[in-house]
Scaffold this active site. Structure first.
Site, short mmCIF file in Angstrom:
data_model
loop_
_atom_site.label_atom_id
_atom_site.label_comp_id
_atom_site.label_asym_id
_atom_site.label_seq_id
_atom_site.Cartn_x
_atom_site.Cartn_y
_atom_site.Cartn_z
CB CYS A 168 -0.71 0.05 1.20
SG CYS A 168 -1.73 -1.54 1.04
N1 SAJ Z 1 6.16 2.09 9.43
C1 SAJ Z 1 7.15 2.68 9.81
N2 SAJ Z 1 6.98 3.55 10.17
C2 SAJ Z 1 5.85 4.29 10.96
C3 SAJ Z 1 4.41 3.12 10.21
C4 SAJ Z 1 4.57 2.54 8.95
O1 SAJ Z 1 8.42 3.16 8.56
O2 SAJ Z 1 5.40 4.91 11.55
C5 SAJ Z 1 6.97 0.95 7.55
C6 SAJ Z 1 6.07 -0.32 8.23
O3 SAJ Z 1 7.06 -1.18 8.51
C7 SAJ Z 1 5.87 -1.00 6.50
C8 SAJ Z 1 5.19 0.47 6.11
O4 SAJ Z 1 5.74 1.47 6.77
O5 SAJ Z 1 6.93 -0.75 6.34
C9 SAJ Z 1 4.14 -0.07 6.13
O6 SAJ Z 1 3.74 0.33 7.16
P1 SAJ Z 1 1.80 0.55 7.83
O7 SAJ Z 1 1.06 0.07 8.81
O8 SAJ Z 1 1.28 1.55 7.09
O9 SAJ Z 1 1.21 -1.29 7.07
P2 SAJ Z 1 0.65 -1.12 5.66
O10 SAJ Z 1 0.51 -1.38 4.19
O11 SAJ Z 1 -0.58 -2.42 6.44
O12 SAJ Z 1 -0.37 0.18 6.16
C10 SAJ Z 1 -1.68 -0.74 6.03
C11 SAJ Z 1 -2.74 0.89 5.37
N3 SAJ Z 1 -4.67 0.68 5.09
C12 SAJ Z 1 -4.32 0.32 4.22
O13 SAJ Z 1 -4.31 0.69 2.91
C13 SAJ Z 1 -6.36 -0.59 3.79
C14 SAJ Z 1 -2.61 2.16 5.68
O14 SAJ Z 1 -3.38 2.58 4.93
C15 SAJ Z 1 -2.86 2.04 7.03
O15 SAJ Z 1 -2.88 3.41 7.30
C16 SAJ Z 1 -2.14 1.41 8.00
O16 SAJ Z 1 -1.93 -0.27 7.59
C17 SAJ Z 1 -2.45 1.66 9.63
O17 SAJ Z 1 -2.47 2.47 9.95
O18 SAJ Z 1 -1.99 0.01 10.06
#
Ligand code: SAJ
Length: 416
Positions: free
Chosen positions: A257
């Site tokens: 995403c």
């Molecule tokens: N990450 C960081 N720092 C952060 C948050 C994430 O480095 O503060 C990294 C994570 O390790 C990962 C990547 O970014 O490698 C993405 O992390 P994520 O928590 O955003 O994971 P996703 O891709 O599963 O994002 C989902 C998304 N949900 C949908 O698309 C429906 C995103 O929109 C949400 O915001 C996210 O989950 C969430 O909030 O948990």
């Protein structure tokens, strides 16, 4: 007439739901539909997956590779990936293939809902022509809606039902039918005025996250130089009950995403000569995190072992984020490949991923651990016993603050 019949079937939950693409999004949607009392038919190209789903005890959710059964569905939700090519431009092949398949069996009265993340205008410019190849007319003979998926793998705080869903229609009737459907399976459907508004909502959500992660990754360079622990700063900032949402530094941004969807925005903005410099730079900042981890690891290896032809390094965690068995776009894989290319003996341990790219997850045995010149924590899975990891007394580079609270001299923190 068609819409009335469909609306009735939705209200009575006798509408047959078809889900094209039963990955993490399609499976979550199928489960929610079943819980609500609908009959669900999943469409997959993977015959083994279909067999696994077709459990005689679970008659409400069946799966098939037989596309002609699309005709039997009253509502068809398209939940296929929308990745990007190497050059970061949208790869619409899975979506176009799914729409072509749906159009081959399209019949009057069906509601087609796209859940895959797309660029602004793509539902109208790609889905409508492909579906109308059948001479059926969108909004008249069949209905079309867009409702971006909001499934968050590994999130235990919100169930599918708790997460509101934005819903838009090709026309009012399409929107009304889609809202009626979603209101049967989730707590809140949020209708918006146009397909483009719903498409942009999804892109805003994920671009917001990309930019905020890049902000904290960039600020970490400053706080490191000033000897400040950014994690303590974030914890302190979180005490502000409004106007702040915590994001954390890491080894880079993985998943299907956050590093992907913003490119559906960027490619269209570039085509219109609309500069989105902040979004462009955010992606570059996050991508640079991998190089930072590799450079710091090399410093530590040289500092502790002198110049060697090859070092032995073990990555702790290759999944793209904590507690998920998914390594798509994972920065850990780029780090693994880079060490491998430098001739290191590199391996990984991940309790959720038994093997990847020809590597197998290593057990944290004494024999394996004693050989390591460096451990790099790239994913902070909850299932890992970090005190056991420290007991092996090997140098550890922590990119996720998984070792918060530990003060062992062997710990190196990428953010400090
Ligand atoms: N990450 C960081 N720092 C952060 C948050 C994430 O480095 O503060 C990294 C994570 O390790 C990962 C990547 O970014 O490698 C993405 O992390 P994520 O928590 O955003 O994971 P996703 O891709 O599963 O994002 C989902 C998304 N949900 C949908 O698309 C429906 C995103 O929109 C949400 O915001 C996210 O989950 C969430 O909030 O948990």
């Amino acid at each position: 007439m068609e819409s009335k019949a469909l609306s009735e079937k939705i209200s009575r939950k006798t509408a047959n739901i078809g889900i094209v693409g039963i990955g993490y999004v399609g499976s979550a949607l199928a489960h929610a539909c079943i819980l609500a009392g609908f009959q669900v038919l999943g469409f997959t190209r993977d015959a083994d997956k279909a067999r696994r789903i077709n459990n005689p005890k679970k008659r409400r959710f069946t799966a098939t590779t037989n596309l002609s059964r699309l005709r039997t569905c009253d509502i068809i939700c398209i939940c296929v990936p929308t990745p990007i090519y190497e050059d970061k431009t949208p790869d619409l092949r899975p979506l176009e293939e799914s729409l072509t398949n749906v159009s081959a069996y399209l019949r009057a009265g069906q509601l087609i809902i796209i859940e895959s993340s797309v660029g602004v205008g793509m539902t109208r410019s790609i889905a409508v022509p492909l579906l109308e190849r059948t001479k059926l007319v969108c909004g008249k003979d069949f209905f079309l809606a867009y409702s971006p998926e909001r499934v968050d793998p590994g999130n235990r705080s919100f169930s599918f039902r708790d997460i509101p869903k934005v819903v838009a229609g090709f026309d009012d009737m399409s929107k009304e039918l889609a809202v009626t459907f979603y209101q049967k399976i989730i707590a809140l459907a949020v209708p918006v005025s146009s397909l483009e508004t719903a498409e942009m909502t999804k892109l805003l959500e994920n671009t917001f996250r990309l930019v905020n992660i890049s902000l904290i990754n960039e600020l970490t360079e400053y706080t490191k130089a000033r000897g400040i622990d950014i994690w303590e700063v974030i914890a302190a900032a979180k005490t502000k009950p409004f106007g702040f949402l915590a994001h954390y530094p890491g080894p880079g941004v993985g998943g299907h995403c956050i590093p992907v969807d913003p490119h559906y925005l960027l490619s269209d903005a570039r085509a219109r000569n609309i500069p989105l410099t902040l979004v462009e730079d955010a992606g570059k900042i996050n991508d640079r995190q991998v190089e930072k981890v590799i450079a710091r690891a090399l410093e530590i290896l040289k500092e502790r072992n002198g110049q060697k032809d090859a070092y032995e390094v073990l990555l702790i965690g290759v999944a793209y984020k904590r507690d998920v068995p998914d390594m798509r776009e994972s920065p850990a894989l780029r780090i693994l490949e880079s060490f491998h290319k430098q001739g290191f003996t590199v391996s990984y341990h991940d309790p959720h991923i038994p093997s990847v790219n020809g590597f197998a997850s290593q057990a944290l045995s004494s024999e394996v651990m004693q050989r390591q010149d460096l451990l790099v924590i790239t994913t902070d899975h909850s299932a890992i016993d970090y005190s056991q990891l420290l007991a092996f007394d090997r140098p550890i580079l922590d990119t996720r603050n998984a070792l918060r609270g530990f003060t062992n001299p062997n710990i190196y923190r990428i953010f400090l």
